[in-house]
Design a protein around this motif. Sequence first.
Motif, PDB file in Angstrom:
ATOM      1  N   SER A   1     -56.477  32.502 -19.219  1.00 20.81           N
ATOM      2  CA  SER A   1     -57.722  31.741 -18.681  1.00 20.81           C
ATOM      3  C   SER A   1     -58.979  32.835 -19.141  1.00 20.81           C
ATOM      4  CB  SER A   1     -57.893  31.439 -17.253  1.00 20.81           C
ATOM      5  OG  SER A   1     -57.147  30.339 -16.857  1.00 20.81           O
TER       6      SER A   1
ATOM      7  N   SER B   1     -59.173  21.086 -12.965  1.00 16.67           N
ATOM      8  CA  SER B   1     -60.003  21.087 -14.207  1.00 16.67           C
ATOM      9  C   SER B   1     -60.593  22.355 -14.548  1.00 16.67           C
ATOM     10  CB  SER B   1     -61.145  20.041 -13.949  1.00 16.67           C
ATOM     11  OG  SER B   1     -61.684  20.311 -12.723  1.00 16.67           O
TER      12      SER B   1
ATOM     13  N   GLU C   1     -61.697  28.255 -11.767  1.00 17.68           N
ATOM     14  CA  GLU C   1     -60.605  28.142 -12.551  1.00 17.68           C
ATOM     15  C   GLU C   1     -59.315  28.294 -12.227  1.00 17.68           C
ATOM     16  OE1 GLU C   1     -60.686  27.407 -15.787  1.00 17.68           O
ATOM     17  OE2 GLU C   1     -58.650  28.304 -16.619  1.00 17.68           O
TER      18      GLU C   1
ATOM     19  N   SER D   1     -50.114  31.306 -18.624  1.00 20.01           N
ATOM     20  CA  SER D   1     -51.252  30.763 -19.291  1.00 20.01           C
ATOM     21  C   SER D   1     -52.250  32.003 -19.031  1.00 20.01           C
ATOM     22  CB  SER D   1     -51.611  29.441 -18.781  1.00 20.01           C
ATOM     23  OG  SER D   1     -52.047  29.546 -17.599  1.00 20.01           O
TER      24      SER D   1
ATOM     25  N   LYS E   1     -50.419  34.141 -14.725  1.00 17.82           N
ATOM     26  CA  LYS E   1     -51.891  34.274 -15.259  1.00 17.82           C
ATOM     27  C   LYS E   1     -52.216  35.364 -15.873  1.00 17.82           C
ATOM     28  CE  LYS E   1     -54.470  31.258 -15.242  1.00 17.82           C
ATOM     29  NZ  LYS E   1     -54.470  29.866 -15.946  1.00 17.82           N
TER      30      LYS E   1
ATOM     31  N   ARG F   1     -68.281  24.578 -24.588  1.00 21.82           N
ATOM     32  CA  ARG F   1     -67.129  25.275 -24.077  1.00 21.82           C
ATOM     33  C   ARG F   1     -65.753  24.482 -24.423  1.00 21.82           C
ATOM     34  NH1 ARG F   1     -64.529  24.461 -19.125  1.00 21.82           N
ATOM     35  NH2 ARG F   1     -65.901  23.177 -18.417  1.00 21.82           N
TER      36      ARG F   1
ATOM     37  N   ALA G   1     -62.728  25.956 -14.809  1.00 21.46           N
ATOM     38  CA  ALA G   1     -64.294  26.017 -15.121  1.00 21.46           C
ATOM     39  C   ALA G   1     -64.479  26.878 -16.561  1.00 21.46           C
ATOM     40  CB  ALA G   1     -64.801  26.877 -13.893  1.00 21.46           C
ATOM     41  N   GLY G   2     -63.518  27.383 -16.973  1.00 22.94           N
ATOM     42  CA  GLY G   2     -63.619  28.099 -18.116  1.00 22.94           C
ATOM     43  C   GLY G   2     -62.628  27.636 -19.290  1.00 22.94           C
TER      44      GLY G   2
ATOM     45  N   VAL H   1     -59.325  23.305 -23.044  1.00 21.66           N
ATOM     46  CA  VAL H   1     -58.048  23.707 -22.963  1.00 21.66           C
ATOM     47  C   VAL H   1     -57.647  23.854 -24.609  1.00 21.66           C
ATOM     48  CG1 VAL H   1     -55.546  23.024 -22.484  1.00 21.66           C
ATOM     49  CG2 VAL H   1     -57.455  22.232 -21.090  1.00 21.66           C
TER      50      VAL H   1
ATOM     51  N   PHE I   1     -49.134  30.134  -7.005  1.00 13.42           N
ATOM     52  CA  PHE I   1     -49.403  31.422  -7.081  1.00 13.42           C
ATOM     53  C   PHE I   1     -48.744  32.690  -6.076  1.00 13.42           C
ATOM     54  CE2 PHE I   1     -53.725  29.754  -9.134  1.00 13.42           C
ATOM     55  CZ  PHE I   1     -53.227  29.871 -10.548  1.00 13.42           C
TER      56      PHE I   1
HETATM   57  N1  ARG Z   1     -55.861  26.115 -12.147  1.00 12.53           N
HETATM   58  C1  ARG Z   1     -54.986  25.964 -13.219  1.00 12.53           C
HETATM   59  C2  ARG Z   1     -54.728  27.408 -13.755  1.00 12.53           C
HETATM   60  O1  ARG Z   1     -55.437  28.384 -13.770  1.00 12.53           O
HETATM   61  C3  ARG Z   1     -55.728  25.065 -14.185  1.00 12.53           C
HETATM   62  C4  ARG Z   1     -57.155  25.638 -14.852  1.00 12.53           C
HETATM   63  C5  ARG Z   1     -57.606  24.669 -16.005  1.00 12.53           C
HETATM   64  N2  ARG Z   1     -58.718  25.399 -16.735  1.00 12.53           N
HETATM   65  C6  ARG Z   1     -59.315  24.813 -17.683  1.00 12.53           C
HETATM   66  N3  ARG Z   1     -60.043  25.439 -18.261  1.00 12.53           N
HETATM   67  N4  ARG Z   1     -59.120  23.544 -18.336  1.00 12.53           N
HETATM   68  O2  ARG Z   1     -53.746  27.507 -14.442  1.00 12.53           O
END
Ligand code: ARG
Length: 230
Positions: free
Chosen positions: A201, A216, A211, A199, A139, A157, A218-219, A160, A42
């Motif tokens: 989120s 993985s 997130e 991407s 993002k 939820r 969180a959203g 992806v 980032f």
């Molecule tokens: N941290 C990564 C991003 O922000 C991956 C996020 C994965 N989020 C999910 N809900 N699977 O791009």
Amino acid sequence: TGRRGMTSARSYQGDVSEKETIVKLLYNIGSKKEVEQYLTYFSSVESHQFAVIKVGGAVLTDSLDSLASSLTFLNRVGLYPIVVHGAGPQLNGLLDDAGIVPDYIDGIRITDEKTLNIARKVFAEENLKLLASVLEPLKIVYLNEKGGLFHGVTKKRIDVINLDEEYEDLMKEPWVKFGTKLKIREIHDLLMRLPRSSSVSIISADHLHKELFTHSGAGTLIRRGHRIFK
Ligand code: ARG
């Protein structure tokens, strides 16, 4: 990497140790390795290309404290997202409080609230597109209260969505209608105009850092296809 702020810092040493403290806090939500990987990723782009965060009007009224602390948190690690927000519910409330009634001159209605409402939403969305497509951020984050997009049948939820493989079938799902359909289409159209590495989120203000800084998340993550960066 043209990161603003670091060079102009008044007390460089102070900022570094503060940043270290915050980064250590992040290790609680994911592994050291993944948190560092995302921080590096980032920070690899120009400051304004990190993220555009779209805050729903309801988040502003109900979760302002969470929002403020997540944004402060990001600032402390040198990340400065661009925040855009709506204010639909706020404006509606104000109109209501003010007891605004339709006004007519010679039988012509001069306050068409519905039109105004729709126009404002359209402008806000167009603005976001213009913002986001010019900046090409890594993002685009939609903050909502629910903390993601939820499957209409399983109520779970959605982790992806890979648009390349899933968009057409998803749009045919009977539960994908009204606002949800509009939102998914808007996100699809937005991502089509951006580099594949960008991407979206959908997340709550409370779990924004999880997130962003873990694999993985969180959203709900929405991307075009499988990303090279993982
Ligand atoms: N941290 C990564 C991003 O922000 C991956 C996020 C994965 N989020 C999910 N809900 N699977 O791009």
